[in-house]
Design an enzyme around this catalytic site. Sequence first.
Site, PDB file in Angstrom:
ATOM      1  N   CYS A 158       1.128  -1.088   0.110  1.00 52.59           N
ATOM      2  CA  CYS A 158       0.158  -0.093  -0.126  1.00 52.59           C
ATOM      3  C   CYS A 158       0.827   1.143   0.075  1.00 52.59           C
ATOM      4  O   CYS A 158       1.640   1.508   0.994  1.00 52.59           O
ATOM      5  CB  CYS A 158      -0.941  -0.032   1.222  1.00 52.59           C
ATOM      6  SG  CYS A 158      -1.794   1.558   1.293  1.00 52.59           S
ATOM      7  N   GLY A 159       1.069   1.909  -1.071  1.00 52.73           N
ATOM      8  CA  GLY A 159       1.696   2.987  -1.218  1.00 52.73           C
ATOM      9  C   GLY A 159       1.367   4.150  -0.279  1.00 52.73           C
ATOM     10  O   GLY A 159       2.189   4.904   0.245  1.00 52.73           O
ATOM     11  N   HIS A 160      -0.115   4.604  -0.471  1.00 57.77           N
ATOM     12  CA  HIS A 160      -0.272   5.808   0.588  1.00 57.77           C
ATOM     13  C   HIS A 160      -0.056   5.288   2.058  1.00 57.77           C
ATOM     14  O   HIS A 160       0.411   6.193   3.111  1.00 57.77           O
ATOM     15  CB  HIS A 160      -1.753   6.123   0.221  1.00 57.77           C
ATOM     16  CG  HIS A 160      -2.907   5.313   1.485  1.00 57.77           C
ATOM     17  ND1 HIS A 160      -3.442   3.964   1.214  1.00 57.77           N
ATOM     18  CD2 HIS A 160      -3.323   5.747   2.532  1.00 57.77           C
ATOM     19  CE1 HIS A 160      -4.348   3.922   2.234  1.00 57.77           C
ATOM     20  NE2 HIS A 160      -4.283   4.720   3.058  1.00 57.77           N
ATOM     21  N   GLY A 220      -0.810   4.314  -4.485  1.00 52.33           N
ATOM     22  CA  GLY A 220       0.718   4.256  -4.677  1.00 52.33           C
ATOM     23  C   GLY A 220       1.252   3.062  -5.380  1.00 52.33           C
ATOM     24  O   GLY A 220       2.085   3.217  -6.256  1.00 52.33           O
TER      25      GLY A 220
END
Length: 332
Positions: free
Chosen positions: A88-90, A253
């Site tokens: 998970c990018g965020h 992300g």
Amino acid sequence: MTTLTTIDMHTCGEPLRIITGGLPEIPGKTVLERRRYFKQHFDHLRTGLMFEPRGHADMYGVVLTPPNDAGADFGAFFLHNEGYSTMCGHAVIALARYAADCGIVKKHDPVTPVNIDVPAGRIRASVHRDKNGNYYSSFHNVPSFVFLKKGLITMDGFGEMNIDIAFGGAFYAFVDADKAGLEMVPGNSQRFIDLGRRIKKVVSVGYPVKHPFEDDLSFLYGAIFTGKPENPDHHSRNVCIFADGELDRSPTGSGVSARAALMHEAGELLPGKDIVIESIIGTTMNLEIEEFTRFGPYSAVIPKVSASSFYTGEHTFIFEEDDELGKGFLLR
């Protein structure tokens, strides 16, 4: 009763609930092993924190763990309404800032390195202090690659649709929103959710994905609609529908990382070029390609993603034993 504490943040409008205290011990030697144990024994804590009345259908969370080895500062796995995601990018953007602020890592201005082990692999993140004294985070993602180009599906009400599938820490199916006749604005959120859920089901059956090394990562996480940006200075806009109909408020992300692989293969994104991708609410992430590599049988890129995150709250959640809604519920 059980008491859990959290710090809540958001990245580009997408929430993140970081569990900071109260969890039972989670056995395992790796992040994937610990995630597997948590899913088997403590899934009620996921639903209790993500679902109503303590959360909502689009809440997102993270559990911090020890790293896989001494090469990382800590580990993390991610929670949502459907279960557990692989990357998970965020969340990484927010976690990097949180780790520097709370002392998990020692802050070094203007750049603080933060290494995080997640289910998809090791993420090299950094917290940056700009010339105005503001902080933002970036991360180098795991190898991102194209799994399928120019797949074809048929959707009721839309006819035949072309889809691409790429991996950016998770697998996504990509659809051109303009060709689907969908304007990428908040007013169309429910239409995107409905169609995204349907696309995910159809693609999962017609084009099952396979990770080169980990069966636990071999599933389609979501559908991403791409289209024209609202700001002409930006590259494009993303609308990601993931898990069970969650609409990402950020550009996603891991999703923009997967797009980096697609755009590079198409000759649209070369190393050294920085582009800006919008979310459905107009918030942005910066994307560039840092390196090339191979990942199993695939040619892959190492994307770099940058964005800002902010604190929204600090919570103490109480679960009483006789509360029959302690495991939570969802209404759409």
